[in-house]
Enzyme design. Structure first.
Site, PDB file in Angstrom:
ATOM      1  N   HIS A  33       1.884 -10.234  -7.484  1.00  0.00           N
ATOM      2  CA  HIS A  33       0.957  -9.231  -8.024  1.00  0.00           C
ATOM      3  C   HIS A  33       1.140  -9.111  -9.540  1.00  0.00           C
ATOM      4  O   HIS A  33       0.169  -8.991 -10.287  1.00  0.00           O
ATOM      5  CB  HIS A  33       1.238  -7.851  -7.408  1.00  0.00           C
ATOM      6  CG  HIS A  33       0.996  -7.776  -5.939  1.00  0.00           C
ATOM      7  ND1 HIS A  33       2.011  -7.631  -5.027  1.00  0.00           N
ATOM      8  CD2 HIS A  33      -0.150  -7.818  -5.204  1.00  0.00           C
ATOM      9  CE1 HIS A  33       1.504  -7.567  -3.806  1.00  0.00           C
ATOM     10  NE2 HIS A  33       0.210  -7.699  -3.880  1.00  0.00           N
ATOM     11  N   ASP A 149      -3.852 -15.961  -0.613  1.00  0.00           N
ATOM     12  CA  ASP A 149      -4.902 -15.630   0.360  1.00  0.00           C
ATOM     13  C   ASP A 149      -6.134 -16.455  -0.015  1.00  0.00           C
ATOM     14  O   ASP A 149      -7.127 -15.926  -0.523  1.00  0.00           O
ATOM     15  CB  ASP A 149      -5.198 -14.131   0.309  1.00  0.00           C
ATOM     16  CG  ASP A 149      -4.020 -13.320   0.811  1.00  0.00           C
ATOM     17  OD1 ASP A 149      -3.744 -13.355   2.015  1.00  0.00           O
ATOM     18  OD2 ASP A 149      -3.356 -12.680  -0.028  1.00  0.00           O
ATOM     19  N   SER A 185       4.078  -9.326   0.594  1.00  0.00           N
ATOM     20  CA  SER A 185       4.624  -8.001   0.931  1.00  0.00           C
ATOM     21  C   SER A 185       5.259  -8.043   2.314  1.00  0.00           C
ATOM     22  O   SER A 185       6.224  -7.329   2.590  1.00  0.00           O
ATOM     23  CB  SER A 185       3.517  -6.949   0.904  1.00  0.00           C
ATOM     24  OG  SER A 185       2.844  -7.015  -0.324  1.00  0.00           O
TER      25      SER A 185
HETATM   26  O1  PAF Z   1      -5.089  -9.097  -0.698  1.00  0.00           O
HETATM   27  C1  PAF Z   1      -4.956  -7.874  -0.494  1.00  0.00           C
HETATM   28  O2  PAF Z   1      -3.944  -7.244  -0.812  1.00  0.00           O
HETATM   29  C2  PAF Z   1      -6.091  -7.114   0.170  1.00  0.00           C
HETATM   30  O3  PAF Z   1      -6.724  -7.886   1.125  1.00  0.00           O
HETATM   31  C3  PAF Z   1      -7.120  -6.537  -0.836  1.00  0.00           C
HETATM   32  C4  PAF Z   1      -7.838  -7.635  -1.579  1.00  0.00           C
HETATM   33  C5  PAF Z   1      -6.411  -5.622  -1.821  1.00  0.00           C
HETATM   34  C6  PAF Z   1      -8.166  -5.707  -0.095  1.00  0.00           C
HETATM   35  O4  PAF Z   1      -7.602  -4.655   0.597  1.00  0.00           O
END
Ligand code: PAF
Length: 282
Positions: A33, A149, A185
């Site tokens: 992140h 993702d 996470s």
């Molecule tokens: O990737 C994530 O953490 C979630 O799918 C997102 C994009 C914040 C949507 O809730």
């Protein structure tokens, strides 16, 4: 000090006339992140990080309930990056009772019908819903997502295209632990021994990338499936090599564009990862 804002109207007041870079998250932040936040700040954008564990994207109640939350730790981490605002809405800000929204049921066919779409029914419907809603509230010029993702990233690009949203979507490379494990996470729920074992995802992807020039996809797949099935703690959901645009399975190594994606449960923790397997991919 980074400002923490809970209410949409307060956030929107602060964002007037700003060029916004947006990093949507569900909290339990890690270096992956942080790399998104840093990229936004590096581009000179006013950087907003949202933290909202979106219930509509969980197809499994236990997964939702066990999803880690550490707001204080997240805020402390974000204080050290170029984050300007942390947006931590409650459910009523995202889904007010009178909200009428488009329902993204099979809207992104075929991308939302395979892999994660097939194994987590309703997941992408929930992701598209919350991301659309967050974009509506934050109105960013740029939004940053991790390639970890990979299929989600493709869905979000399709969502922006469908709605003609003037938002540039930036995909950023997966950040890995030293042993190759993709940061997530959900890793917090693994024991130390499982964290080591979980490198099988990364190793399988590396094997696919290395073997692709000389082996056919089915042969690679068979060999990887065999590895997972030799250990009872693993349950492999899928290992596929696909066209990175359509997500259709590729059946020959003559293709120029291929991405390998894997999802497996280790103990009770579901993990995903992916890697490009051709050097030609754009
Ligand atoms: O990737 C994530 O953490 C979630 O799918 C997102 C994009 C914040 C949507 O809730």
């Amino acid at each position: 000090m980074v400002q923490v804002i809970k209410k949409n109207n307060q956030l929107q007041d602060v964002l007037i006339d700003k060029r916004v870079g947006f990093v949507p998250t569900m909290g339990a932040l890690h270096e992956g992140h942080m790399s998104l936040v840093e990229e936004s700040a590096k581009r000179g954008l006013f950087t907003v990080v949202s933290i909202f564990v979106n219930p509509t994207q969980f197809n499994n109640k236990e997964d939702f309930e066990l999803y880690p939350t550490h707001l204080e730790r997240d805020v402390a981490m974000l204080e050290k990056t170029g984050c300007d605002i942390i947006y931590t809405p409650q459910k009523d800000q995202i889904y007010p009772e009178d909200l009428v929204m488009e329902v993204y049921d099979h809207e992104f066919y075929p991308v939302d019908s395979v892999l994660e779409g097939k194994h987590r029914p309703g997941h992408f419907k929930g992701v598209a819903q919350v991301v659309h809603r967050l974009f509506e509230i934050v109105k960013p010029q740029y939004a940053f997502f991790g390639e970890k993702d990979y299929q989600q990233l493709a869905i979000i690009r399709l969502l922006c295209k469908k709605l003609s949203l003037p938002i540039e979507i930036i995909g950023m490379p997966t950040i890995r632990e030293k042993n190759g494990l993709a940061m997530s996470s959900r890793n917090e729920r693994l024991s130390e021994a499982q964290k080591e074992k979980a490198t099988l995802l990364y190793k399988s992807l590396c094997y696919a990338a290395e073997s692709f020039a000389t082996k056919q996809p089915q042969e690679i797949k068979d060999s990887i499936e065999k590895h997972f099935s030799s250990d009872d703690e693993w349950e492999l959901e899928y290992f596929e090599m696909v066209n990175p645009d359509t997500f259709e399975t590729i059946d020959s190594n003559a293709t120029k564009h291929a991405r390998a994606l894997v999802a497996a449960t280790l103990g009770k923790v579901r993990l995903i990862d992916n890697m490009k397997v051709t050097s030609h991919e754009v």
